[in-house]
Design an enzyme around this catalytic site. Structure first.
Site, short mmCIF file in Angstrom:
data_model
loop_
_atom_site.label_atom_id
_atom_site.label_comp_id
_atom_site.label_asym_id
_atom_site.label_seq_id
_atom_site.Cartn_x
_atom_site.Cartn_y
_atom_site.Cartn_z
N ALA A 1 19.20 111.20 42.32
CA ALA A 1 18.45 111.43 41.10
C ALA A 1 19.09 110.90 39.82
O ALA A 1 18.38 110.62 38.85
CB ALA A 1 18.18 112.93 40.94
N ALA A 2 20.41 110.81 39.75
CA ALA A 2 21.04 110.39 38.49
C ALA A 2 20.56 109.00 38.08
O ALA A 2 20.40 108.13 38.93
CB ALA A 2 22.57 110.39 38.67
N GLY B 1 15.68 109.85 35.31
CA GLY B 1 14.40 109.37 34.80
C GLY B 1 13.25 109.62 35.74
O GLY B 1 12.17 110.07 35.33
N LYS B 2 13.44 109.35 37.01
CA LYS B 2 12.36 109.54 37.98
C LYS B 2 12.10 111.03 38.23
O LYS B 2 10.97 111.42 38.51
CB LYS B 2 12.68 108.79 39.27
N GLU C 1 22.14 114.82 43.04
CA GLU C 1 22.93 113.80 42.35
C GLU C 1 23.07 112.55 43.20
O GLU C 1 22.82 112.56 44.41
CB GLU C 1 24.30 114.36 41.98
N ASP D 1 15.81 106.46 45.51
CA ASP D 1 16.10 105.36 44.59
C ASP D 1 17.58 105.06 44.77
O ASP D 1 18.43 105.54 44.03
CB ASP D 1 15.77 105.78 43.16
N CYS E 1 17.21 98.62 42.59
CA CYS E 1 17.10 97.73 41.43
C CYS E 1 17.88 96.45 41.72
O CYS E 1 18.62 95.94 40.90
CB CYS E 1 17.60 98.40 40.15
#
Length: 259
Positions: free
Chosen positions: A131-132, A135-136, A154, A177, A230
């Protein structure tokens, strides 16, 4: 990808650098080995960087916010996210008191696609496994409208091993992510450029597979898992999904709706 048995879903050295100058006259050092693989990537630096914000519908009406701030920030809609808008760089919405008050969140337009694809519903149990910086998770919470359970874990991959045995087939929807080699961040993150190497890509790909294995075990029958990075590295993207599917034939890829 969809799990056909459980009907679950997943939606997925030394480096020499070369200088590239962007439209804002910023010089960026890109690894030569990266440019050799991404021959068309260098040309993208001639285009303006897209910047976006995402309105918090828990703080106000999306329609009213769009009308109110359209001219102030030069807003144009992000097609794949109903809360998302491109803004003009010179408007600097990150400096506004509205940002500090949580009226909107500054976020890359591409990153907004993750929650749109996951499509969480109020009342569901949702896990943001890496999660860090959060934003999502804020986007997930917005879509859930204060109803259900959202667990924001985290980014450290070891935490997934702790969660998995405690939540077998528990979550309706999961976002992975994944921590990655960050090739998509080269334009704005010097540290990502400096850390990059073929060996780093390989390490990230192996770590992502471990995280995905843990995530898959926590998804309930009929659930959906969205995997995102990303980076552009095939080992971490297309090949990473293929590797996961080879170990988990109960999953399959689900096509995104055209709209």
């Amino acid at each position: 990808m969809e799990n056909t048995e459980k009907t679950e879903t997943i939606e997925i050295t030394e480096t020499i650098a070369r200088s590239v100058t962007t439209t804002t006259k910023t010089t960026v050092q890109l690894p030569e080995a990266f440019l050799a693989r991404m021959k068309v990537f260098e040309a993208s630096y001639e285009n303006e960087r897209a910047q976006g914000l995402r309105f918090n519908t828990r703080k106000g009406s999306l329609e009213e916010d769009q009308m109110r701030y359209r001219e102030k920030f030069g807003l144009k809609p992000v097609l794949w996210c109903r809360e998302g808008f491109y803004y003009e760089a010179e408007s600097r919405p990150g400096r506004s008191a509205l940002h500090e008050a949580g009226a909107y969140y500054i976020q890359e337009p591409s990153a907004m696609a993750v929650v749109s694809v996951l499509d969480p519903k109020p009342g569901e149990r949702v896990l943001d496994l890496c999660a860090a910086p959060g934003g999502k998770s804020t986007h997930l919470a917005d879509r859930m409208q204060g109803k259900g359970l959202l667990v924001s874990n985290e980014i450290h991959p070891a935490r997934a091993k702790i969660l998995a045995p405690r939540f077998p087939e528990f979550f309706d929807r999961i976002v992975v992510d994944a921590p990655c080699s960050g090739e998509g961040m080269f334009r704005k993150d010097e540290e990502a450029r400096n850390q990059w190497s073929p060996a780093h890509v390989k390490m990230c790909a192996e770590r992502q597979q471990r995280i995905l294995d843990q995530a898959g075990s926590m998804l309930r029958p009929g659930g959906r898992l969205v995997y995102s990075t990303c980076t552009f590295a095939p080992e971490e993207d297309e090949q990473g999904i293929a590797d996961f599917l080879s170990r988990h034939p109960e999953f399959s890829i689900v096509a995104l709706p055209e709209d």
